[in-house]
Design an enzyme around this catalytic site. Sequence first.
Site, PDB file in Angstrom:
ATOM      1  N   LYS A 108      52.420 -87.891  75.158  1.00 55.51           N
ATOM      2  CA  LYS A 108      51.995 -86.517  75.447  1.00 55.51           C
ATOM      3  C   LYS A 108      53.135 -85.826  76.161  1.00 55.51           C
ATOM      4  CE  LYS A 108      47.999 -84.355  74.898  1.00 55.51           C
ATOM      5  NZ  LYS A 108      47.023 -84.770  73.885  1.00 55.51           N
TER       6      LYS A 108
HETATM    7  N1  GLU Z   1      46.752 -82.791  70.874  1.00 60.21           N
HETATM    8  C1  GLU Z   1      45.976 -83.565  69.961  1.00 60.21           C
HETATM    9  C2  GLU Z   1      45.191 -84.627  70.702  1.00 60.21           C
HETATM   10  O1  GLU Z   1      45.003 -84.583  71.900  1.00 60.21           O
HETATM   11  C3  GLU Z   1      46.772 -84.182  68.816  1.00 60.21           C
HETATM   12  C4  GLU Z   1      48.227 -84.162  68.932  1.00 60.21           C
HETATM   13  C5  GLU Z   1      48.969 -84.527  67.657  1.00 60.21           C
HETATM   14  O2  GLU Z   1      48.546 -84.093  66.608  1.00 60.21           O
HETATM   15  O3  GLU Z   1      49.957 -85.239  67.768  1.00 60.21           O
HETATM   16  O4  GLU Z   1      44.664 -85.533  70.107  1.00 60.21           O
END
Ligand code: GLU
Length: 421
Positions: A108
Amino acid sequence: MQDIYSDPTFQMACDQFELVAEYLEVPHDLHDQLMYPKRSIVVSVPVRMDDGSTRLFQGYRVQHTLSMGPTKGGTRFGPTVTIGEVAALAMWMSWKCALAGLPYGGAKGGVYVDPRSLSGNELERLSRRYMQEMIPFIGPHIDIMGPDMGTNEQVMAWFMDTYSAYAGHSVPEIVTGKPVSLGGIHGRREATGRGIVYLVERAANLLKLKLSDGTAVIQGFGNVGGVTAHGLAYKNGMKIIGISDISGAYYNDNGIDIRAAANHAVTNGDLKGFAGAEPIPLENLLTLPCDVLVPAAVSGVITRENAGKIRCRLLAEGANGPTTVEAAKILFERWNELFVIPDILCNAGGVIVSYFEWIQSLQSFFWNETEVADRLFRALEQSFSAMIRRAKEEKIPHRLAALAIGVERVMKARKARGLFP
Ligand code: GLU
């Protein structure tokens, strides 16, 4: 270990992990290795503002697990972002990807900034500079970024362009959630909400709950909450009686016209002043009596204080980490009246379709929207059945079952590879 991640959200992710580790009897020497992020990167991001001044922002990227393949996860721009919050979200991405069977570890990223306070040009300069600072640490086979709260297709396009300018050729596989015109996949924007709607339908079927007669309350009216509201209202004929966004919470006993609410939010920037519902205190939204409750905003909103007062039949966790560990215990005591679809399953549609987009970009082989949706539903079906089976067989909460499957898969890979990754 020194506590550089000290943050309530990280603490919550660790407490949750402790419960799973205890349940799975994770060996002592593996425990901390599985819990703590493998790599954390902190960068200073200087940005020239429109008035000629320079502001320094703090940016983060946490790569939680390297044993499963490259890492994957969104980038969040928000006024609450800390390294600890990003680490918690990265940890959840690891369990989420493993539960969905994706060949990724969790990651993240984030920048501590209120994106609403920036002009379009400032947002572009911040996005490009953040990516520039991250270039030494990421790559299409190292760590692939995607969208999260406060970022969108345009931000992904700036990320992709900045990385490509450095590489000297187009590298669409460095990000997912980019515009279709740059190699983005059809249906990525809708993927998380579509996945939630699929799982709600699936659970309702199991519970013999008729959605077309039912009511729903949705917290958050962004990409996830908005698409979910649309699907529950227009695909399933549900009455959406409560919604909320950054401006507050809104209620209408006769059902909210979701298209009108979405138009209002696009025109005005948020739901403030929307005539089709009356404002209610934010803390009353989650305890409204309804059939389906979807928290699709921030973490930690279902707490020890309100968990006993939640009045839904089905709780579909669209946000990451909406339920604290104490609240989860209270919800489990109410298991025969309250069916939980836990976050790492419920919102996995986004990263599953991101995985399809990554493959599409690596292969330059394009899929249509029906293929994307079919494959998404198949992937969710597998995870959903695996969770239900495990919860039944071992008589454990859905959340523990989902996490156990995820953590176990990561642990297996780690054991097989040894100490190195
Ligand atoms: N932000 C999304 C999540 O929390 C997905 C991120 C992505 O597609 O890499 O699952």
